[in-house]
Design a protein around this motif. Structure first.
Motif, short mmCIF file in Angstrom:
data_model
loop_
_atom_site.label_atom_id
_atom_site.label_comp_id
_atom_site.label_asym_id
_atom_site.label_seq_id
_atom_site.Cartn_x
_atom_site.Cartn_y
_atom_site.Cartn_z
N UNK A 175 0.66 -1.14 0.12
CA UNK A 175 -0.45 0.24 -0.29
C UNK A 175 0.72 0.88 0.27
N UNK A 176 1.83 1.49 0.98
CA UNK A 176 2.89 2.43 0.49
C UNK A 176 3.31 2.30 -0.45
N UNK A 177 4.44 1.46 -1.18
CA UNK A 177 5.12 1.37 -2.37
C UNK A 177 4.29 2.13 -3.36
N UNK A 178 2.62 1.54 -3.75
CA UNK A 178 1.88 2.02 -4.24
C UNK A 178 1.30 3.23 -4.68
N UNK A 179 0.80 3.65 -2.99
CA UNK A 179 0.59 5.13 -2.92
C UNK A 179 1.60 5.80 -3.24
N UNK A 180 3.00 5.72 -2.96
CA UNK A 180 4.18 6.90 -3.45
C UNK A 180 4.24 7.05 -4.50
N UNK A 181 4.11 5.42 -4.90
CA UNK A 181 3.84 5.59 -6.57
C UNK A 181 3.03 6.33 -7.54
N UNK A 182 1.92 6.10 -7.57
CA UNK A 182 0.98 7.31 -7.84
C UNK A 182 1.19 8.58 -7.33
N UNK A 183 1.28 8.91 -6.35
CA UNK A 183 1.50 10.06 -6.37
C UNK A 183 2.63 10.85 -6.73
N UNK A 184 3.98 9.96 -6.78
CA UNK A 184 4.98 10.74 -7.36
C UNK A 184 4.53 10.62 -9.55
N UNK A 185 3.89 9.56 -9.87
CA UNK A 185 3.31 9.96 -11.24
C UNK A 185 2.23 11.06 -11.54
N UNK A 186 1.27 11.16 -10.25
CA UNK A 186 0.73 12.36 -11.06
C UNK A 186 0.74 13.80 -10.02
N UNK A 187 1.99 14.34 -9.72
CA UNK A 187 2.88 15.36 -9.52
C UNK A 187 4.28 15.39 -10.22
N UNK A 188 4.44 14.29 -10.62
CA UNK A 188 5.60 14.10 -11.11
C UNK A 188 6.53 14.63 -10.04
N UNK A 189 7.08 13.70 -9.21
CA UNK A 189 8.11 13.76 -8.38
C UNK A 189 9.33 12.84 -8.54
N UNK A 190 10.42 13.11 -7.69
CA UNK A 190 10.98 12.00 -8.20
C UNK A 190 11.61 11.04 -6.47
N UNK A 221 7.55 23.37 -7.12
CA UNK A 221 8.02 24.32 -7.48
C UNK A 221 9.59 23.55 -5.77
N UNK A 222 8.12 23.10 -4.91
CA UNK A 222 8.97 22.80 -3.09
C UNK A 222 8.53 21.34 -3.41
N UNK A 223 9.81 20.57 -2.62
CA UNK A 223 9.23 19.07 -2.50
C UNK A 223 7.89 18.73 -1.78
N UNK A 224 7.44 17.26 -1.62
CA UNK A 224 5.97 17.11 -1.13
C UNK A 224 6.52 16.44 0.23
N UNK A 225 5.99 16.92 1.11
CA UNK A 225 6.36 15.60 2.63
C UNK A 225 5.45 14.67 2.94
N UNK A 226 5.40 13.77 3.52
CA UNK A 226 4.50 12.32 3.76
C UNK A 226 4.04 12.82 5.16
N UNK A 227 2.93 13.42 5.36
CA UNK A 227 2.40 13.95 7.14
C UNK A 227 2.49 12.41 7.73
N UNK A 228 1.47 11.86 7.05
CA UNK A 228 1.19 10.37 6.77
C UNK A 228 0.54 9.55 6.46
#
Length: 164
Positions: free
Chosen positions: A66-81, A93-100
């Protein structure tokens, strides 16, 4: 002469107000895009079944998947490394921080009331699910203004077909 100065002053004031309005509209578009990305990521995470539990007849979410897929989808949709920093074509323009990123499984009784006092969030889950909270920042056009930051919350439950 004073009328000419007044016209120049008013034109500058009008252009500043217009730039602030455009800046606010761009911030709202980023908020909308980020909210959709978080919702999709939570949904992707909530669909990762624990195959061993399923073999025993229990519906359970695999927390690691769940964590892996959620992060992959977030990175793909917001174009993050991989680190959450925006890529060159990202709207951020700023990094995204996962809070929970919390996985609620069958070790809780349902309906389950999820509460996160830190981020002032509450949701009722009727079956196993994923709660995802990230912080997104929007840098303003005018450097004198502080950036806008949002704590974006998403929740999704496990979706399955019930027998009829």
């Amino acid at each position: 002469m004073y009328k000419l100065m007044l016209i120049v002053l008013m034109a500058g004031l009008w252009m500043t107000a217009q730039a602030l309005q455009i800046d606010e509209e761009m911030a709202m578009q980023l908020l909308d895009q980020s909210k959709r990305a978080v919702n999709r990521a939570a949904h992707a995470g909530a669909q990762q079944l624990d195959r061993e539990a399923l073999a025993e007849g229990r519906l359970r979410i695999d927390p690691a998947a769940a964590s892996d897929y959620a992060m992959a989808y977030l990175r793909g949709n917001l174009q993050l490394d991989e680190a959450g920093a925006p890529l060159p074509n990202s709207p951020l323009k700023e990094p995204v921080r996962v809070l929970a990123l919390d996985v609620i499984n069958d070790d809780h009784s349902f309906p389950y009331v999820y509460r996160n006092e830190t981020y002032d969030f509450e949701a009722v889950l009727d079956k196993p699910g994923v709660v995802f909270i990230v912080r997104v920042a929007y840098p303003r056009i005018f450097a004198a203004l502080d950036p806008i930051e949002w704590d974006i919350k998403g929740v999704s439950e496990l979706v399955f077909m019930e027998e009829r």
